[in-house]
Design an enzyme around this catalytic site. Structure first.
Site, PDB file in Angstrom:
ATOM      1  N   ILE A   1       3.749  -1.803 -12.839  1.00 31.92           N
ATOM      2  CA  ILE A   1       4.604  -2.996 -12.799  1.00 31.92           C
ATOM      3  C   ILE A   1       4.019  -4.116 -13.670  1.00 31.92           C
ATOM      4  CG2 ILE A   1       5.688  -4.728 -11.291  1.00 31.92           C
ATOM      5  CD1 ILE A   1       6.682  -1.782 -10.888  1.00 31.92           C
TER       6      ILE A   1
ATOM      7  N   CYS B   1      -5.887  -4.289  -9.542  1.00 34.26           N
ATOM      8  CA  CYS B   1      -4.675  -3.767 -10.190  1.00 34.26           C
ATOM      9  C   CYS B   1      -5.073  -2.998 -11.454  1.00 34.26           C
ATOM     10  CB  CYS B   1      -3.724  -4.903 -10.554  1.00 34.26           C
ATOM     11  SG  CYS B   1      -2.332  -4.297 -11.539  1.00 34.26           S
TER      12      CYS B   1
ATOM     13  N   THR C   1      -4.369   1.381  -5.870  1.00 38.57           N
ATOM     14  CA  THR C   1      -3.942   2.674  -6.418  1.00 38.57           C
ATOM     15  C   THR C   1      -5.020   3.330  -7.290  1.00 38.57           C
ATOM     16  OG1 THR C   1      -2.929   1.479  -8.237  1.00 38.57           O
ATOM     17  CG2 THR C   1      -1.508   2.074  -6.391  1.00 38.57           C
TER      18      THR C   1
ATOM     19  N   GLY D   1      -3.258   3.355   1.901  1.00 43.60           N
ATOM     20  CA  GLY D   1      -3.272   4.456   0.934  1.00 43.60           C
ATOM     21  C   GLY D   1      -2.512   5.617   1.547  1.00 43.60           C
ATOM     22  N   GLY D   2      -1.200   5.636   1.353  1.00 45.61           N
ATOM     23  CA  GLY D   2      -0.396   6.760   1.805  1.00 45.61           C
ATOM     24  C   GLY D   2      -0.070   6.788   3.286  1.00 45.61           C
TER      25      GLY D   2
ATOM     26  N   THR E   1       3.775   2.602  -0.058  1.00 42.37           N
ATOM     27  CA  THR E   1       4.837   3.383  -0.705  1.00 42.37           C
ATOM     28  C   THR E   1       5.926   3.807   0.286  1.00 42.37           C
ATOM     29  OG1 THR E   1       3.154   4.145  -2.234  1.00 42.37           O
ATOM     30  CG2 THR E   1       5.192   5.403  -2.195  1.00 42.37           C
TER      31      THR E   1
HETATM   32  C1  SIN Z   1       1.264  -3.870 -10.492  1.00 43.86           C
HETATM   33  O1  SIN Z   1       1.933  -4.911 -10.349  1.00 43.86           O
HETATM   34  O2  SIN Z   1       1.087  -3.357 -11.588  1.00 43.86           O
HETATM   35  C2  SIN Z   1       0.630  -3.226  -9.292  1.00 43.86           C
HETATM   36  C3  SIN Z   1      -0.256  -4.151  -8.559  1.00 43.86           C
HETATM   37  C4  SIN Z   1      -1.559  -3.582  -8.149  1.00 43.86           C
HETATM   38  O3  SIN Z   1      -1.798  -2.376  -8.260  1.00 43.86           O
HETATM   39  O4  SIN Z   1      -2.424  -4.339  -7.697  1.00 43.86           O
END
Ligand code: SIN
Length: 303
Positions: A71, A130, A193, A243-244, A266
């Protein structure tokens, strides 16, 4: 009903179930589907000083039992957040935790100062993890000196409880948890992530415009659980596990591994009621086992 209350620093949550940053917008988007009053806390999308448009599309790709996202921290910026998003959230009986980030330490500090001065916010979660931006995010959370500097700078200016969201994209996550604790963090949240990618074999193009993205969902749950367990036995501050997690059974695993609270991420995308169902499932489990206080479950794995 069993006593589901837990404490994160000076903040008491009525139950240990949160929704993870970036999977629940600013809360309002989900309120037609889930009663926000049922949640221990809402954690907002990451907020920066200036608004950010994020990365070009495609930014999402579904994988087996998982989701890749890139994102790029799209958000409305701190000014608009305070004026237009926070008032809605303040109308609910749930804790409001604002996730923040910056491209420099002084940007992190500026956002934290603005939020600390604003009534109605219960805690700050610092995103140093991130994987989708070139500046800020994981750049701070995968370098021990930068982690130390950013947490220390924020601790000096932030009167609210400070949660530090850690990256799994390191050799030893306990090192980063210890640094956060050493600099005064009130809790650590993990994991963000895991860096991944996917390729379309017909076009030979990456599935994400940014090429790489962060993998979340059930695919990463055993890795997250292992890291929560490792961190929980290393630091004394509370650990918020994520996490999942998509069911009460998953949440109980994380609590038994040492998490004081947990967040659904998610799963909110395909079942917006997940967090509500987990609160009820936790209560049912405790009643079934004759445990009257969830704190009695934390770190209770029989190894
Ligand atoms: C994102 O906005 O790219 C994800 C945010 C994150 O993983 O901290």
């Amino acid at each position: 009903m069993a006593d589901l209350r837990v404490n994160i620093g000076s903040m008491e949550l009525k139950n240990p179930v949160m929704v993870a940053s970036g999977t629940f917008g600013y809360g309002e988007e989900y309120s037609p589907y889930i009663d926000l009053n049922s949640l221990g806390a809402v954690v907002t999308k990451g907020i920066s000083f200036h608004p950010i448009d994020g990365n070009p599309p495609p930014r999402i790709w579904e994988t087996p039992s998982g989701l890749l996202n890139s994102i790029g921290l799209q958000n409305v910026g701190v000014k608009k957040f305070i004026k237009e998003k926070l008032p809605y959230l303040k109308g609910f009986d749930t804790r409001v935790i604002v996730n923040i980030f910056g491209t420099t330490i002084s940007e992190y500090v500026k956002v934290a100062v603005r939020l600390s001065e604003t009534p109605g916010i219960d805690a700050i979660e610092v995103n140093i993890s991130c994987p989708n931006v070139k500046k800020g995010g994981m750049v701070f959370g995968t370098d021990s000196k930068s982690t130390k500097k950013v947490v220390s700078a924020l601790k000096k200016v932030c009167s609210l409880p400070l949660l530090v969201k850690l990256s799994p994209n390191v050799t030893d996550i306990t090192e980063f948890a210890m640094i956060a604790e050493g600099e005064g963090a009130d809790a650590v949240s993990l994991i963000n992530t895991i860096l991944g990618m996917a390729i379309d074999i017909e076009t030979r193009k990456p599935r994400l415009a940014n090429i790489t993205g962060g993998l979340s969902g059930p695919a990463i749950r055993p890795v997250a659980l292992r890291m929560v367990w490792q961190v929980a036995k290393t630091v004394k501050i509370p650990v918020i596990g994520m996490g999942g997690i998509s069911s009460a059974e998953d949440a109980i695993e994380f609590i038994l591994a040492g998490a004081t609270a947990i967040a659904t991420g998610t799963a909110n995308f395909y079942n917006p009621k997940t967090a509500y169902e987990i609160v009820n499932g936790l209560d049912g489990y405790l009643n079934e086992k004759g445990i009257n206080d969830i704190k009695g479950l934390i770190g209770g794995m029989n190894a």
